[in-house]
Design an enzyme around this catalytic site. Structure first.
Site, PDB file in Angstrom:
ATOM      1  N   SER A 304       6.877   0.627   3.982  1.00 29.25           N
ATOM      2  CA  SER A 304       7.272   1.897   4.508  1.00 29.25           C
ATOM      3  C   SER A 304       6.854   2.982   4.012  1.00 29.25           C
ATOM      4  CB  SER A 304       8.803   1.893   3.951  1.00 29.25           C
ATOM      5  OG  SER A 304       9.537   2.702   4.419  1.00 29.25           O
ATOM      6  N   ASP A 315      -5.924   7.026   9.762  1.00 28.84           N
ATOM      7  CA  ASP A 315      -6.034   7.434  11.261  1.00 28.84           C
ATOM      8  C   ASP A 315      -6.696   8.700  11.374  1.00 28.84           C
ATOM      9  OD1 ASP A 315      -4.797   5.009  11.793  1.00 28.84           O
ATOM     10  OD2 ASP A 315      -3.058   6.037  12.891  1.00 28.84           O
ATOM     11  N   LYS A 329       6.642  -2.821   6.945  1.00 25.79           N
ATOM     12  CA  LYS A 329       7.942  -2.544   6.977  1.00 25.79           C
ATOM     13  C   LYS A 329       7.973  -1.160   7.836  1.00 25.79           C
ATOM     14  CE  LYS A 329      12.230  -0.702   5.828  1.00 25.79           C
ATOM     15  NZ  LYS A 329      12.692   0.392   6.236  1.00 25.79           N
TER      16      LYS A 329
END
Length: 542
Positions: A304, A315, A329
């Protein structure tokens, strides 16, 4: 002959009439029963079939039903049929979950463990009620109020029920203390227990700092920023952020942490759902550590918010992710409190990394299949380095700098670190899994606590100067043998130093909590050692 024929004909007639009468009687009985079995259909408004069925059960079931139990089972089944993370939380579970997120525990403030059927204090929480009342590490809680806590098996939850309580209430503890006759009695006034998300922060070597974040709660970002600021003042220019086994928590804390390292306008995460429009979170550019190099440690239990942080760093080509593929998740839940103190958590959207990767792993196989995912990963060789595939999806995504990354659920590390599968490592695993390393370390620290603290007055001096020597190691091996685990010379020849470091780290934890544990334990931690190699390679993954 005619008499014989007449007799059989008469008998056949009586038999036929008997069957016919029996059929009529059975039909009459069925006609009396049928209304109860084939009651007119239950009417319901469109979309309210479930409610109508529940009402029919409540009004007509043969026995009295436990309405709360039936409701919970029914809601669990309904919500699990949607996805693995939509959930119904009974009032007790909801209260516990909120305490963890809000860091609002109320009780006496001790870390404890059941040793020989007795609640044993590992460490009073710093600044908590028990420490102020004089409870010491190693004390065995024999009595709490009117309850006896020793000599019987009790679950952790049952022990906590005896020790927890509202702020301001008092409990009298009867403690068995080493080298003290009889019980030591103290009165503890329960209070809000200080809890922390940052377990430890320290300088590994000049220029390199380490921070362990165990969860994302209300105060996490504040604790984290304070730790980073302290390390920066000590000359740290590269930071290891350890998110292993961090199951997530509050999204806001994660966003604030990521914002400390990203430039203005860089993406952190976006969410989107069928009835929720796309919402994107961008860095503000106010972060004070935009030039600090980052290495993020993750494992299969990082989930999460941990995955959002790692995905944003990866990224944006802002750091190197080291470890194993994270949990996967990536579903957003909204929480609705119900009037009886329970709550409903319903998935309304998905999390996506800045490059567009969906964090959530597949749950098309159903809830049980989803729960078995970790075992499949291990058996497939993904966690042990036997699986050569570097991703779980063929769709390519691109980082800000043009590197290819893949989706498919979870965050794939830039540097993968497999679990050890060497057969010689099995023996050392047994030493830990049986609890022998833990019990020996606790008993040693408890017996020698005064002299150890006098010789090593803080965690740093303990880490630097305490030596787990050959004589002490032999004592440990004899202890484990007395428990039925024979020593394995070949394993000890290869992994003996790892065992010594583990024992030393556990003694350090019993003396100085996590500050006495991590600096030693990480010296034998494969993930950390690989991250250290990345640092020594100039922060590059190869």
């Amino acid at each position: 002959m005619k008499k014989s024929v007449s007799f059989w004909a008469l008998l056949l007639l009586f038999f036929t009439v008997g069957i016919w009468v029996g059929i009529i009687m059975m039909q009459r009985r069925l006609s009396m029963i049928r209304p109860a079995l084939t009651r007119p259909s239950v009417p319901y408004a469109p979309g309210n079939k479930l409610g109508a069925v529940m009402e029919f059960i409540e009004n007509n079931y043969v026995d009295t039903i436990n309405e709360e139990k039936v409701t919970q089972v029914g809601l669990d089944a309904v919500l699990h049929s949607l996805d693995p993370h939509s959930a119904y939380l009974p009032a007790q579970d909801f209260e516990k979950a909120e305490e963890e997120i809000q860091s609002n525990f109320q009780g006496i403030g001790v870390q404890f463990r059941m040793i020989d059927d007795t609640v044993t204090v590992i460490m009073p929480i710093s600044g908590g009620p028990s420490e102020k009342a004089g409870v010491l590490p190693g004390d065995r809680i024999i009595v709490a109020g009117t309850d006896t806590l020793s000599g019987k098996k009790m679950s952790t939850d049952n022990v906590m029920k005896k020790l927890k309580g509202p702020k301001g209430t008092k409990v009298r503890l009867g403690l068995q203390r080493a080298q003290t006759e009889g019980l030591v009695w103290v009165e503890v006034k329960r209070n809000v227990i200080p809890t922390y998300s940052v377990d430890v922060a320290f300088v590994v070597e000049p220029g390199l700092g380490y921070i362990k974040v165990s969860r994302f709660a209300v105060n996490t970002a504040r604790e984290f920023e304070k730790a980073v600021r302290s390390l920066a003042r000590q000359g740290v220019h590269t930071l290891m952020v350890d998110l292993r086994s961090n199951g997530g928590g509050l999204l806001g804390a994660c966003l604030d942490m990521a914002d400390m390292f990203l430039k203005e306008g860089q993406g952190i995460v976006y969410t989107e759902g069928r009835s929720r429009r796309r919402t994107e979170v961008l860095a503000t550019g106010n972060g004070r550590y935009q030039d600090m190099a980052l290495i993020v440690l993750m494992d299969e239990w990082s989930a999460s918010a941990s995955e959002i942080f790692a995905g944003a760093i990866q990224d944006n080509d802002r750091g190197v992710v080291v470890g194993r593929r994270s949990f996967g998740k990536g579903l957003v839940q909204e929480q609705m409190a119900l009037s009886d103190g329970s709550a409903l958590r319903l998935t309304v959207a998905r999390y996506y990394t800045p490059s567009g990767r969906c964090i959530q792993k597949s749950y098309e196989g159903g809830y049980e299949d989803y729960e078995e995912d970790m075992m499949r990963r291990y058996l497939s060789g993904e966690m042990t380095g036997e699986d050569t595939s570097s991703h779980t999806d063929t769709v390519k995504y691109y980082t800000r700098g043009g590197r290819v990354v893949y989706g498919g659920g979870g965050i794939q590390p830039d540097v993968a670190v497999p679990y050890r599968t060497d057969s010689l490592f099995v023996y050392t695993n047994k030493l830990s899994s049986t609890g022998y390393t833990y019990d020996f370390s606790f008993n040693y620290a408890n017996t020698h606590r005064t002299e150890l603290k006098k010789r090593y007055p803080d965690a740093e001096s303990f880490t630097k100067y305490f030596v787990f020597d050959d004589a002490l190691f032999e004592d440990f091996l004899r202890y484990s043998e007395s428990k039925g685990l024979e020593r394995h010379p070949e394993s000890l020849a290869k992994y003996g130093d790892d065992v010594r470091l583990t024992l030393k780290a556990l003694i350090g934890r019993n003396l100085y909590d996590d500050a006495g544990f991590y600096p030693t334990y990480l010296q034998r931690d494969n993930d950390f050692l690989e991250a250290l190699r990345v640092y020594e390679n100039g922060g590059k993954s190869n």
